[in-house]
Write an enzyme that holds these catalytic residues in place. Structure first.
Site, PDB file in Angstrom:
ATOM      1  N   TYR A 149       0.835  -1.202   0.000  1.00  0.00           N
ATOM      2  CA  TYR A 149       0.000   0.000   0.000  1.00  0.00           C
ATOM      3  C   TYR A 149       0.872   1.255   0.000  1.00  0.00           C
ATOM      4  CZ  TYR A 149      -3.575  -3.379   1.387  1.00  0.00           C
ATOM      5  OH  TYR A 149      -4.407  -4.466   1.448  1.00  0.00           O
TER       6      TYR A 149
ATOM      7  N   HIS B 124       0.185 -11.985   0.781  1.00  0.00           N
ATOM      8  CA  HIS B 124      -0.711 -11.018   0.140  1.00  0.00           C
ATOM      9  C   HIS B 124      -1.012 -11.357  -1.321  1.00  0.00           C
ATOM     10  CE1 HIS B 124      -1.521  -6.363  -0.192  1.00  0.00           C
ATOM     11  NE2 HIS B 124      -2.542  -7.087  -0.617  1.00  0.00           N
TER      12      HIS B 124
HETATM   13  P1  NAD Z   1     -13.553  -0.337   1.047  1.00  0.00           P
HETATM   14  O1  NAD Z   1     -14.683  -1.053   0.421  1.00  0.00           O
HETATM   15  O2  NAD Z   1     -13.401  -0.399   2.509  1.00  0.00           O
HETATM   16  O3  NAD Z   1     -13.620   1.192   0.515  1.00  0.00           O
HETATM   17  C1  NAD Z   1     -12.646   2.112   0.890  1.00  0.00           C
HETATM   18  C2  NAD Z   1     -12.918   3.463   0.206  1.00  0.00           C
HETATM   19  O4  NAD Z   1     -14.129   4.022   0.720  1.00  0.00           O
HETATM   20  C3  NAD Z   1     -11.810   4.480   0.515  1.00  0.00           C
HETATM   21  O5  NAD Z   1     -11.716   5.398  -0.564  1.00  0.00           O
HETATM   22  C4  NAD Z   1     -12.356   5.175   1.751  1.00  0.00           C
HETATM   23  O6  NAD Z   1     -11.742   6.437   1.936  1.00  0.00           O
HETATM   24  C5  NAD Z   1     -13.822   5.270   1.389  1.00  0.00           C
HETATM   25  N1  NAD Z   1     -14.719   5.366   2.562  1.00  0.00           N
HETATM   26  C6  NAD Z   1     -14.654   4.687   3.729  1.00  0.00           C
HETATM   27  N2  NAD Z   1     -15.658   5.045   4.552  1.00  0.00           N
HETATM   28  C7  NAD Z   1     -16.386   5.976   3.882  1.00  0.00           C
HETATM   29  C8  NAD Z   1     -17.547   6.718   4.207  1.00  0.00           C
HETATM   30  N3  NAD Z   1     -18.187   6.583   5.361  1.00  0.00           N
HETATM   31  N4  NAD Z   1     -18.031   7.583   3.283  1.00  0.00           N
HETATM   32  C9  NAD Z   1     -17.399   7.748   2.082  1.00  0.00           C
HETATM   33  N5  NAD Z   1     -16.296   7.079   1.722  1.00  0.00           N
HETATM   34  C10 NAD Z   1     -15.794   6.185   2.614  1.00  0.00           C
HETATM   35  O7  NAD Z   1     -12.227  -0.883   0.305  1.00  0.00           O
HETATM   36  P2  NAD Z   1     -10.741  -1.159   0.773  1.00  0.00           P
HETATM   37  O8  NAD Z   1     -10.128  -0.015   1.485  1.00  0.00           O
HETATM   38  O9  NAD Z   1     -10.048  -1.662  -0.431  1.00  0.00           O
HETATM   39  O10 NAD Z   1     -10.861  -2.402   1.753  1.00  0.00           O
HETATM   40  C11 NAD Z   1     -10.746  -2.289   3.145  1.00  0.00           C
HETATM   41  C12 NAD Z   1      -9.381  -2.741   3.642  1.00  0.00           C
HETATM   42  O11 NAD Z   1      -9.254  -4.162   3.539  1.00  0.00           O
HETATM   43  C13 NAD Z   1      -8.186  -2.178   2.855  1.00  0.00           C
HETATM   44  O12 NAD Z   1      -7.884  -0.857   3.269  1.00  0.00           O
HETATM   45  C14 NAD Z   1      -7.138  -3.205   3.201  1.00  0.00           C
HETATM   46  O13 NAD Z   1      -6.632  -2.940   4.493  1.00  0.00           O
HETATM   47  C15 NAD Z   1      -7.936  -4.512   3.209  1.00  0.00           C
HETATM   48  N6  NAD Z   1      -7.905  -5.196   1.899  1.00  0.00           N
HETATM   49  C16 NAD Z   1      -7.006  -6.209   1.712  1.00  0.00           C
HETATM   50  C17 NAD Z   1      -6.926  -6.843   0.477  1.00  0.00           C
HETATM   51  C18 NAD Z   1      -5.944  -7.959   0.271  1.00  0.00           C
HETATM   52  O14 NAD Z   1      -5.301  -8.396   1.214  1.00  0.00           O
HETATM   53  N7  NAD Z   1      -5.777  -8.458  -0.929  1.00  0.00           N
HETATM   54  C19 NAD Z   1      -7.755  -6.442  -0.581  1.00  0.00           C
HETATM   55  C20 NAD Z   1      -8.675  -5.441  -0.346  1.00  0.00           C
HETATM   56  C21 NAD Z   1      -8.758  -4.836   0.905  1.00  0.00           C
END
Ligand code: NAD
Length: 296
Positions: A41, A104
């Site tokens: 990230y 990952h």
């Molecule tokens: P998410 O579905 O959580 O969406 C995140 C997006 O929505 C960001 O732009 C955030 O700023 C925005 N957001 C969050 N709350 C909000 C609100 N209340 N109103 C408006 N916008 C809002 O997607 P994500 O961040 O990709 O997934 C969550 C976490 O899971 C990641 O940050 C990561 O830590 C993990 N993750 C891991 C993998 C992997 O291991 N392959 C893949 C995807 C996600």
């Protein structure tokens, strides 16, 4: 509800480091105690920012990082790289151990290497006390299910397989993980799609899924309901996940998302959303490399 720190590395948009630190502190003040990051990230920026923001509060949180993925097309699941990777992560995170360590996006690695080299390397890191639990993450459920079954990991992180747009996590992964393997459900907003800002330009979902999500956002807007709050609540209600990971980049988002804890979903609105999503339900996108002799 866990704090996904992908946005802290600027995965969605460039962010202000002061605002990022403030988001982490607000989360801890309100009782969020699970933080997920990765060297991938922001090419280590998320880890560095999270490590700085957690100074003095490390012992209050469950900290998760990853190894094996370092860039869009940069992967190394070898035992040697896994061993050096955790030491580099620990320095950036300013700690002597993480609680969870993940290989990952394993669909980009060679499956046999992940099983015979990466997971044993993770176990050695665990034995050395640098990680308490080890797991894998990725998009294709069949890959996660296969590795969870054969690799005997402690937990699995799945993303974009259980939220308002998709629910196939239930059919594929849950029967495999059962009670002894932790299940983390990430991306409750379908990587930003279920927000007023909509998906980032790089979002890999098919166009019809994006269009359906935009209609869901409009419907919620017309009813005076915050779509992100509803979408997050929907995932928090999923009983089989140990934690729901939502990405957050500023204090206002943390505060808004905390409201999901008290939010109750109107079943009529949920049924209307279901009608919009039905034609694209469970539609995902390809991720990873094709394996030799693979069935999936
Ligand atoms: P998410 O579905 O959580 O969406 C995140 C997006 O929505 C960001 O732009 C955030 O700023 C925005 N957001 C969050 N709350 C909000 C609100 N209340 N109103 C408006 N916008 C809002 O997607 P994500 O961040 O990709 O997934 C969550 C976490 O899971 C990641 O940050 C990561 O830590 C993990 N993750 C891991 C993998 C992997 O291991 N392959 C893949 C995807 C996600």
């Amino acid at each position: 509800m866990g704090f996904g720190a992908a946005p802290l590395g600027g995965a969605y948009e460039p962010i202000d480091p002061v605002e990022a630190a403030s988001a982490v502190r607000a989360a801890i003040d309100h009782g969020i105690n699970f933080f997920d990051t990765s060297p991938y990230y922001g090419e280590t920026l998320s880890e560095t920012r999270l490590g700085d923001a957690l100074l003095g509060t490390r012992d209050k949180v469950i900290l998760c990082t990853k190894c094996g993925r370092y860039g869009l097309d940069s992967f190394d699941f070898s035992a040697a790289r896994v061993a050096s990777s955790i030491d580099e992560s620990l320095k950036r995170l300013r700690t002597d151990h993480v609680d969870l360590l993940i290989a990952h996006d394993i669909e980009f690695g060679d499956r046999e290497q992940v099983l015979t080299e990466t997971i044993p390397a993770l176990r050695r890191i665990q034995e050395a006390g640098k990680a308490r639990f080890i797991g894998v993450s990725g998009l294709p459920l069949a890959v996660l299910a296969d590795v969870a079954r054969r690799g005997q990991v402690d937990f699995v992180l799945s993303y974009c397989h259980y939220n308002l747009m998709i629910e196939d996590l239930d059919q594929v992964l849950r029967p495999v993980t059962g009670n002894n393997v932790g299940l983390i459900n990430a991306s409750p907003l379908h990587m930003g799609m279920l927000t007023l800002a909509g998906p980032p330009a790089w979002h890999p979902a098919p166009e019809d899924v994006k269009q359906a999500a935009a209609r869901v956002v409009q419907l919620c807007e017309s009813r005076g309901v915050d779509v992100a709050t509803l979408a997050l609540r929907f995932c928090l209600d999923y009983p089989y996940a140990s934690s729901t990971l939502v990405g957050m980049s500023n204090r206002a988002q943390v505060e808004r998302n905390l409201k999901a804890l008290e939010f109750i979903i109107d079943p009529d609105l949920l049924a209307e959303i279901g009608q919009i999503t039905a034609p694209v339900k469970d539609k995902t996108w390809p991720s990873g490399v094709r394996q030799k002799n693979a069935q999936d």
